[in-house]
Scaffold this motif. Sequence first.
Motif, PDB file in Angstrom:
ATOM      1  N   LEU A 160       0.809  -1.043   0.092  1.00 30.29           N
ATOM      2  CA  LEU A 160       0.619   0.016  -0.136  1.00 30.29           C
ATOM      3  C   LEU A 160       0.601   1.611   0.050  1.00 30.29           C
ATOM      4  O   LEU A 160       1.708   1.366   0.543  1.00 30.29           O
ATOM      5  CB  LEU A 160      -0.884  -0.052   1.533  1.00 30.29           C
ATOM      6  CG  LEU A 160      -1.657  -1.201   1.267  1.00 30.29           C
ATOM      7  CD1 LEU A 160      -2.328  -0.836   2.332  1.00 30.29           C
ATOM      8  CD2 LEU A 160      -2.908  -0.933   0.636  1.00 30.29           C
ATOM      9  N   PRO A 161       0.650   2.277  -0.706  1.00 31.99           N
ATOM     10  CA  PRO A 161       1.099   4.030  -0.663  1.00 31.99           C
ATOM     11  C   PRO A 161       1.358   4.298   1.183  1.00 31.99           C
ATOM     12  O   PRO A 161       2.596   4.784   1.333  1.00 31.99           O
ATOM     13  CB  PRO A 161       0.057   4.620  -0.756  1.00 31.99           C
ATOM     14  CG  PRO A 161      -1.031   3.546  -1.840  1.00 31.99           C
ATOM     15  CD  PRO A 161      -0.901   2.635  -1.307  1.00 31.99           C
ATOM     16  N   ASN A 162       1.139   3.582   1.996  1.00 31.10           N
ATOM     17  CA  ASN A 162       1.158   3.518   3.737  1.00 31.10           C
ATOM     18  C   ASN A 162       2.174   2.827   3.881  1.00 31.10           C
ATOM     19  O   ASN A 162       3.056   2.615   4.918  1.00 31.10           O
ATOM     20  CB  ASN A 162       0.293   3.526   3.966  1.00 31.10           C
ATOM     21  CG  ASN A 162       0.146   1.777   5.059  1.00 31.10           C
ATOM     22  OD1 ASN A 162       0.399   1.180   4.064  1.00 31.10           O
ATOM     23  ND2 ASN A 162      -1.464   2.691   5.024  1.00 31.10           N
ATOM     24  N   LYS A 181      -8.695   3.809  -1.441  1.00 39.96           N
ATOM     25  CA  LYS A 181      -8.491   3.804  -3.341  1.00 39.96           C
ATOM     26  C   LYS A 181      -9.398   4.812  -3.222  1.00 39.96           C
ATOM     27  O   LYS A 181      -9.199   5.398  -5.295  1.00 39.96           O
ATOM     28  CB  LYS A 181      -9.647   2.712  -3.435  1.00 39.96           C
ATOM     29  CG  LYS A 181      -9.425   1.357  -3.115  1.00 39.96           C
ATOM     30  CD  LYS A 181      -9.822  -0.070  -3.637  1.00 39.96           C
ATOM     31  CE  LYS A 181     -10.349  -0.176  -5.177  1.00 39.96           C
ATOM     32  NZ  LYS A 181     -11.559  -1.023  -5.329  1.00 39.96           N
ATOM     33  N   CYS A 182      -9.433   6.221  -3.088  1.00 42.47           N
ATOM     34  CA  CYS A 182      -9.905   6.847  -3.017  1.00 42.47           C
ATOM     35  C   CYS A 182      -8.992   8.443  -3.671  1.00 42.47           C
ATOM     36  O   CYS A 182      -7.907   8.698  -2.570  1.00 42.47           O
ATOM     37  CB  CYS A 182     -10.913   7.915  -2.625  1.00 42.47           C
ATOM     38  SG  CYS A 182     -11.208   9.451  -2.012  1.00 42.47           S
ATOM     39  N   THR A 183      -8.513   8.299  -5.032  1.00 42.26           N
ATOM     40  CA  THR A 183      -7.907   9.616  -5.225  1.00 42.26           C
ATOM     41  C   THR A 183      -8.474  11.254  -5.530  1.00 42.26           C
ATOM     42  O   THR A 183      -7.954  11.619  -6.080  1.00 42.26           O
ATOM     43  CB  THR A 183      -7.563   9.331  -6.397  1.00 42.26           C
ATOM     44  OG1 THR A 183      -8.493   9.231  -7.804  1.00 42.26           O
ATOM     45  CG2 THR A 183      -6.535   8.352  -6.467  1.00 42.26           C
ATOM     46  N   GLU A 184      -9.735  10.886  -5.356  1.00 36.68           N
ATOM     47  CA  GLU A 184     -10.544  12.608  -5.223  1.00 36.68           C
ATOM     48  C   GLU A 184     -10.910  12.601  -6.428  1.00 36.68           C
ATOM     49  O   GLU A 184     -10.934  14.160  -7.150  1.00 36.68           O
ATOM     50  CB  GLU A 184     -10.062  13.836  -4.395  1.00 36.68           C
ATOM     51  CG  GLU A 184     -10.156  13.003  -3.096  1.00 36.68           C
ATOM     52  CD  GLU A 184      -9.008  14.562  -2.522  1.00 36.68           C
ATOM     53  OE1 GLU A 184      -9.773  16.270  -3.211  1.00 36.68           O
ATOM     54  OE2 GLU A 184      -7.740  15.416  -1.577  1.00 36.68           O
ATOM     55  N   CYS A 185     -11.087  11.619  -7.032  1.00 36.66           N
ATOM     56  CA  CYS A 185     -10.528  12.410  -8.732  1.00 36.66           C
ATOM     57  C   CYS A 185      -9.776  12.454  -9.231  1.00 36.66           C
ATOM     58  O   CYS A 185      -9.770  13.164 -10.973  1.00 36.66           O
ATOM     59  CB  CYS A 185     -12.417  12.449  -9.495  1.00 36.66           C
ATOM     60  SG  CYS A 185     -13.650  10.921  -8.724  1.00 36.66           S
ATOM     61  N   LYS A 186      -8.865  13.155  -8.433  1.00 35.43           N
ATOM     62  CA  LYS A 186      -7.052  13.457  -9.472  1.00 35.43           C
ATOM     63  C   LYS A 186      -6.813  13.007 -10.709  1.00 35.43           C
ATOM     64  O   LYS A 186      -6.899  11.172 -10.158  1.00 35.43           O
ATOM     65  CB  LYS A 186      -6.376  13.699  -8.008  1.00 35.43           C
ATOM     66  CG  LYS A 186      -6.582  14.123  -7.072  1.00 35.43           C
ATOM     67  CD  LYS A 186      -6.602  15.731  -7.769  1.00 35.43           C
ATOM     68  CE  LYS A 186      -6.681  17.119  -6.762  1.00 35.43           C
ATOM     69  NZ  LYS A 186      -7.014  18.126  -6.680  1.00 35.43           N
ATOM     70  N   LEU A 217      -2.324  11.672  -3.898  1.00 34.46           N
ATOM     71  CA  LEU A 217      -3.466  11.301  -4.766  1.00 34.46           C
ATOM     72  C   LEU A 217      -3.014  11.178  -6.420  1.00 34.46           C
ATOM     73  O   LEU A 217      -3.188   9.678  -6.629  1.00 34.46           O
ATOM     74  CB  LEU A 217      -4.632  12.595  -4.981  1.00 34.46           C
ATOM     75  CG  LEU A 217      -5.172  12.870  -3.092  1.00 34.46           C
ATOM     76  CD1 LEU A 217      -5.712  14.126  -3.127  1.00 34.46           C
ATOM     77  CD2 LEU A 217      -5.793  11.391  -2.603  1.00 34.46           C
ATOM     78  N   LEU A 218      -2.088  11.450  -6.687  1.00 36.24           N
ATOM     79  CA  LEU A 218      -1.159  10.775  -7.675  1.00 36.24           C
ATOM     80  C   LEU A 218      -0.623  10.170  -7.634  1.00 36.24           C
ATOM     81  O   LEU A 218      -1.262   8.809  -9.192  1.00 36.24           O
ATOM     82  CB  LEU A 218      -0.954  12.023  -8.663  1.00 36.24           C
ATOM     83  CG  LEU A 218      -2.178  13.824  -9.196  1.00 36.24           C
ATOM     84  CD1 LEU A 218      -1.181  14.395  -9.864  1.00 36.24           C
ATOM     85  CD2 LEU A 218      -3.097  13.030 -10.093  1.00 36.24           C
ATOM     86  N   LYS A 219      -0.005   9.953  -7.376  1.00 32.58           N
ATOM     87  CA  LYS A 219       0.977   8.645  -6.889  1.00 32.58           C
ATOM     88  C   LYS A 219      -0.229   7.069  -7.140  1.00 32.58           C
ATOM     89  O   LYS A 219       0.419   6.594  -7.287  1.00 32.58           O
ATOM     90  CB  LYS A 219       1.682   8.804  -5.645  1.00 32.58           C
ATOM     91  CG  LYS A 219       2.859   9.674  -6.551  1.00 32.58           C
ATOM     92  CD  LYS A 219       4.095   9.458  -5.082  1.00 32.58           C
ATOM     93  CE  LYS A 219       5.323  10.758  -5.123  1.00 32.58           C
ATOM     94  NZ  LYS A 219       5.925  10.496  -4.563  1.00 32.58           N
ATOM     95  N   LYS A 220      -1.021   7.783  -5.795  1.00 36.20           N
ATOM     96  CA  LYS A 220      -2.154   6.746  -5.701  1.00 36.20           C
ATOM     97  C   LYS A 220      -2.565   5.738  -6.427  1.00 36.20           C
ATOM     98  O   LYS A 220      -2.760   4.819  -6.931  1.00 36.20           O
ATOM     99  CB  LYS A 220      -3.386   6.904  -4.133  1.00 36.20           C
ATOM    100  CG  LYS A 220      -3.939   6.129  -3.951  1.00 36.20           C
ATOM    101  CD  LYS A 220      -5.446   6.139  -2.708  1.00 36.20           C
ATOM    102  CE  LYS A 220      -4.623   7.571  -1.983  1.00 36.20           C
ATOM    103  NZ  LYS A 220      -6.064   7.196  -0.769  1.00 36.20           N
TER     104      LYS A 220
END
Length: 116
Positions: free
Chosen positions: A45-47, A71-76, A106-109
């Motif tokens: 995971l990213p963390n 899983k949420c990226t705020e739609c970035k 967010l973009l990395k996710k």
Amino acid sequence: MAIIITDECINCDACIVECPNNAIYEPDQEWAYADETELSGMVTLPNGDEVDADAMNEPISDEFYFIVPDKCTECKGFHDEPQCASVCPVDCCIPDENHVETEEALLKKKAWLHAE
């Protein structure tokens, strides 16, 4: 930050089809990181935590739709604004103060979820 769905949700189903990351689930629905993403098998995971992307996880809510923060990226990288919030008829998709992330994170996710 991720978006959260509040208990004001009327379970209308408008948001679920708008999410490009398949981060939104119906009440009481199990979920997996692999759902509609490029993830499979053991992933980091990213963390930094390691998980089985194909393993089913317990629902976050059994009463209303919910968003999986990881899983949420705020739609970035997809849209200019979170699509769940833009289509919600009762304005219950709001920023999640418990999951604050930078636009870069967010973009990395997004890249992690979609193997870019």
